[in-house]
Design a protein around this motif. Structure first.
Motif, PDB file in Angstrom:
ATOM      1  N   ASP A 150      -0.917  -0.179 -11.607  1.00  0.00           N
ATOM      2  CA  ASP A 150       0.243   0.583 -12.066  1.00  0.00           C
ATOM      3  C   ASP A 150       1.520   0.233 -11.315  1.00  0.00           C
ATOM      4  OD1 ASP A 150      -1.341   1.954 -13.883  1.00  0.00           O
ATOM      5  OD2 ASP A 150      -1.788   3.573 -12.472  1.00  0.00           O
ATOM      6  N   CYS A 151       1.439  -0.677 -10.349  1.00  0.00           N
ATOM      7  CA  CYS A 151       2.584  -0.972  -9.480  1.00  0.00           C
ATOM      8  C   CYS A 151       3.004  -2.437  -9.525  1.00  0.00           C
ATOM      9  CB  CYS A 151       2.272  -0.573  -8.039  1.00  0.00           C
ATOM     10  SG  CYS A 151       1.980   1.192  -7.822  1.00  0.00           S
ATOM     11  N   VAL A 152       2.638  -3.152 -10.565  1.00  0.00           N
ATOM     12  CA  VAL A 152       2.967  -4.570 -10.657  1.00  0.00           C
ATOM     13  C   VAL A 152       3.771  -4.823 -11.923  1.00  0.00           C
ATOM     14  CG1 VAL A 152       0.741  -5.106 -11.757  1.00  0.00           C
ATOM     15  CG2 VAL A 152       2.046  -6.921 -10.614  1.00  0.00           C
ATOM     16  N   GLY A 153       4.797  -5.675 -11.804  1.00  0.00           N
ATOM     17  CA  GLY A 153       5.649  -6.005 -12.942  1.00  0.00           C
ATOM     18  C   GLY A 153       6.195  -7.410 -12.808  1.00  0.00           C
ATOM     19  N   ARG A 171       0.829  -1.208   0.000  1.00  0.00           N
ATOM     20  CA  ARG A 171       0.000   0.000   0.000  1.00  0.00           C
ATOM     21  C   ARG A 171       0.867   1.264   0.000  1.00  0.00           C
ATOM     22  NH1 ARG A 171      -3.680  -3.547   2.769  1.00  0.00           N
ATOM     23  NH2 ARG A 171      -2.547  -3.348   4.734  1.00  0.00           N
ATOM     24  N   LEU A 172       1.998   1.220   0.742  1.00  0.00           N
ATOM     25  CA  LEU A 172       2.934   2.354   0.695  1.00  0.00           C
ATOM     26  C   LEU A 172       3.543   2.495  -0.701  1.00  0.00           C
ATOM     27  CD1 LEU A 172       4.812   1.847   4.095  1.00  0.00           C
ATOM     28  CD2 LEU A 172       3.159   3.656   3.549  1.00  0.00           C
ATOM     29  N   LEU A 173       3.795   1.351  -1.349  1.00  0.00           N
ATOM     30  CA  LEU A 173       4.354   1.377  -2.698  1.00  0.00           C
ATOM     31  C   LEU A 173       3.397   2.069  -3.665  1.00  0.00           C
ATOM     32  CD1 LEU A 173       6.836   0.231  -4.322  1.00  0.00           C
ATOM     33  CD2 LEU A 173       5.336  -1.671  -4.956  1.00  0.00           C
ATOM     34  N   ARG A 174       2.116   1.866  -3.445  1.00  0.00           N
ATOM     35  CA  ARG A 174       1.115   2.528  -4.293  1.00  0.00           C
ATOM     36  C   ARG A 174       1.228   4.039  -4.179  1.00  0.00           C
ATOM     37  NH1 ARG A 174      -4.833   0.121  -4.710  1.00  0.00           N
ATOM     38  NH2 ARG A 174      -5.621   1.312  -6.489  1.00  0.00           N
ATOM     39  N   SER A 175       1.408   4.547  -2.957  1.00  0.00           N
ATOM     40  CA  SER A 175       1.559   5.988  -2.764  1.00  0.00           C
ATOM     41  C   SER A 175       2.854   6.504  -3.371  1.00  0.00           C
ATOM     42  CB  SER A 175       1.514   6.319  -1.267  1.00  0.00           C
ATOM     43  OG  SER A 175       0.295   5.911  -0.688  1.00  0.00           O
ATOM     44  N   ASN A 176       3.886   5.660  -3.398  1.00  0.00           N
ATOM     45  CA  ASN A 176       5.192   6.033  -3.948  1.00  0.00           C
ATOM     46  C   ASN A 176       5.221   5.949  -5.478  1.00  0.00           C
ATOM     47  OD1 ASN A 176       7.944   4.372  -4.844  1.00  0.00           O
ATOM     48  ND2 ASN A 176       8.397   6.178  -3.586  1.00  0.00           N
ATOM     49  N   ASN A 177       4.205   5.312  -6.087  1.00  0.00           N
ATOM     50  CA  ASN A 177       4.177   5.048  -7.534  1.00  0.00           C
ATOM     51  C   ASN A 177       5.326   4.140  -7.957  1.00  0.00           C
ATOM     52  OD1 ASN A 177       1.871   6.633  -8.169  1.00  0.00           O
ATOM     53  ND2 ASN A 177       3.134   8.478  -8.033  1.00  0.00           N
ATOM     54  N   GLY A 178       5.718   3.243  -7.038  1.00  0.00           N
ATOM     55  CA  GLY A 178       6.806   2.316  -7.321  1.00  0.00           C
ATOM     56  C   GLY A 178       6.326   1.061  -8.021  1.00  0.00           C
ATOM     57  N   LEU A 179       7.159   0.007  -7.938  1.00  0.00           N
ATOM     58  CA  LEU A 179       6.906  -1.184  -8.748  1.00  0.00           C
ATOM     59  C   LEU A 179       7.345  -2.434  -8.003  1.00  0.00           C
ATOM     60  CD1 LEU A 179       6.021  -2.204 -11.576  1.00  0.00           C
ATOM     61  CD2 LEU A 179       8.404  -1.910 -12.301  1.00  0.00           C
ATOM     62  N   CYS A 180       6.435  -3.396  -7.861  1.00  0.00           N
ATOM     63  CA  CYS A 180       6.759  -4.719  -7.313  1.00  0.00           C
ATOM     64  C   CYS A 180       6.800  -5.711  -8.469  1.00  0.00           C
ATOM     65  CB  CYS A 180       5.728  -5.159  -6.282  1.00  0.00           C
ATOM     66  SG  CYS A 180       6.107  -6.765  -5.527  1.00  0.00           S
ATOM     67  N   MET A 181       8.000  -6.181  -8.793  1.00  0.00           N
ATOM     68  CA  MET A 181       8.200  -7.116  -9.898  1.00  0.00           C
ATOM     69  C   MET A 181       8.243  -8.527  -9.306  1.00  0.00           C
ATOM     70  SD  MET A 181      11.051  -4.783 -11.858  1.00  0.00           S
ATOM     71  CE  MET A 181      10.643  -5.041 -13.599  1.00  0.00           C
ATOM     72  N   VAL A 182       7.239  -9.321  -9.622  1.00  0.00           N
ATOM     73  CA  VAL A 182       7.017 -10.615  -8.976  1.00  0.00           C
ATOM     74  C   VAL A 182       7.935 -11.668  -9.570  1.00  0.00           C
ATOM     75  CG1 VAL A 182       5.313 -12.429  -8.564  1.00  0.00           C
ATOM     76  CG2 VAL A 182       4.654 -10.016  -8.391  1.00  0.00           C
ATOM     77  N   GLY A 183       8.600 -12.427  -8.677  1.00  0.00           N
ATOM     78  CA  GLY A 183       9.500 -13.488  -9.112  1.00  0.00           C
ATOM     79  C   GLY A 183       8.778 -14.789  -9.401  1.00  0.00           C
ATOM     80  N   PHE A 184       9.467 -15.670 -10.145  1.00  0.00           N
ATOM     81  CA  PHE A 184       8.876 -16.946 -10.558  1.00  0.00           C
ATOM     82  C   PHE A 184       9.455 -18.137  -9.795  1.00  0.00           C
ATOM     83  CE2 PHE A 184       8.104 -15.424 -15.224  1.00  0.00           C
ATOM     84  CZ  PHE A 184       7.306 -14.395 -14.745  1.00  0.00           C
TER      85      PHE A 184
END
Length: 378
Positions: A299-302, A256-269
């Motif tokens: 907008d915050c998922v990769g 949720r903090l990442l959403r406010s930061n406009n950052g990106l969580c890139m999910v591993g496999f």
């Protein structure tokens, strides 16, 4: 009268003849044009490949530069099945840009080993110029894609490979490095997650346009960095659900903090990031992507697969050619094409552009920091 009768008989005969052969002399009605056979609707995999052709994958983490040092000989252009990554599979997977990991073990040689990793990536680009092109930001990444090349981005660098020096950070940036992990250092493991010098590192990264990578950081470091950062941060290859004992887990409050930061969580496999107790599969990775999208926003998922890092990957996602299969799974879950385009390409490009914009603004306000860890922390 006889002449008139002859003319009448002749007219009758001609009329009779015309009627008799009318079916021959009259123009035939043209047959109806053949109708094209209706094409069956494209399946999810075909749709996925079409989407990725327009919006290729930006992947946040690949360890090829490290494992190549242990391979005596290979030809990535022809294909190398002993690895997770080669040129044919990068193309099959529709990869448009790749962050090549420069992470190294802690120790006295961390800086020199990192420089060796940078040299290895540069050698790859030189050896395969028809497949790879070096990139240092959003513009060069787009240029590489438009030329049919995979953009080669440098990072992340291990935080301990800065050797507690902002000058080393600036030297890495000059060499093209665009992300650094904030873990495994004295300035991220004390106090409230960042020491005074740790704050200065984040400020200088923002001034340079180097992304702060919070993968593997402590929860205090994650939260503190998100509170003070003036540019988007990333998780380059993180787990995304409630695996509280996993070192790469990102809890919901941080998302949720990442959403406010406009950052990106890139999910591993990696399989152990996804599920415990049974064979991990592609669908669990899709579950994690959906969780990040729900909590942090679309907008915050990769994607940060973590290929060639020694990890065992989920069934169905065994190498870099398999991204279309994952996208097909998301299409079957009713992800919109806009959300998928953001997942694969748009979000990563936006984060890079935002970091570059923040850096230009910071450089107008202040010069390079001359602070040292001895001055601030000791």
């Amino acid at each position: 009268m006889a002449d008139l009768q002859d003319e009448a008989d002749t007219a009758t005969a001609i009329g009779t003849l015309d009627a008799q052969y009318a079916h021959i002399s009259a123009p035939a009605t043209p047959p109806p044009a053949p109708q094209p056979e209706a094409s069956p609707p494209a399946g999810p995999l075909e749709r996925a490949r079409a989407l990725l052709a327009a919006h290729p994958v930006v992947d946040g983490h690949n360890g090829l530069a490290q494992v190549l040092r242990a391979v005596p000989w290979c030809d990535l252009e022809l294909g190398e099945r002993s690895l997770d990554t080669d040129v044919p599979r990068l193309r099959a997977g529709r990869v448009g840009a790749q962050f090549w990991s420069l992470q190294v073990p802690a120790g006295d040689r961390a800086v020199s080993t990192t420089l060796d990793r940078i040299d290895q990536v540069r050698a790859l680009v030189t050896e395969y110029p028809e497949a790879l092109r070096a990139a240092r930001g959003a513009g060069e990444t787009t240029d590489a894609r438009n030329c049919g090349r995979v953009a080669a981005l440098l990072g992340p660098v291990s935080g301990h490979a800065l050797a507690d020096s902002l000058g080393t950070l600036r030297a890495y940036h000059a060499l093209g490095v665009r992300s650094v992990t904030l873990c495994g250092t004295s300035w991220t493991t004390q106090g409230d997650g960042l020491t005074r010098f740790g704050h200065e590192v984040v400020r200088e990264m923002n001034r340079l346009g180097v992304l702060a990578d919070l993968t593997g950081a402590s929860l205090d470091t994650m939260r503190r960095t998100l509170a003070v950062a003036k540019a988007p941060v990333i998780f380059s290859h993180s787990a995304a659900r409630a695996l509280t004992d996993h070192p790469l887990n990102v809890p919901d409050d941080v998302l949720r903090l990442l959403r406010s930061n406009n950052g990106l969580c890139m999910v591993g496999f990696a399989a152990d990031q996804v599920v415990r107790g049974h064979a991990a599969a592609l669908r669990e990775v899709a579950d994690h992507l959906e969780h990040v999208r729900e909590v942090a926003g679309p907008d915050c998922v990769g994607l940060g697969a973590g290929y060639d890092t020694g990890a065992t990957h989920a069934d169905g996602l065994t190498d870099v050619s398999r991204y279309p299969q994952l996208i097909a799974e998301l299409l079957e879950r009713d992800w919109s094409e806009a959300d998928i385009a953001a997942l694969t390409w748009g979000n990563a490009m936006r984060v890079m552009r935002d970091a570059e914009f923040a850096a230009r603004a910071a450089q107008l306000r202040r010069p390079p920091s001359a602070a040292t860890i001895d001055e601030l922390d000791r």
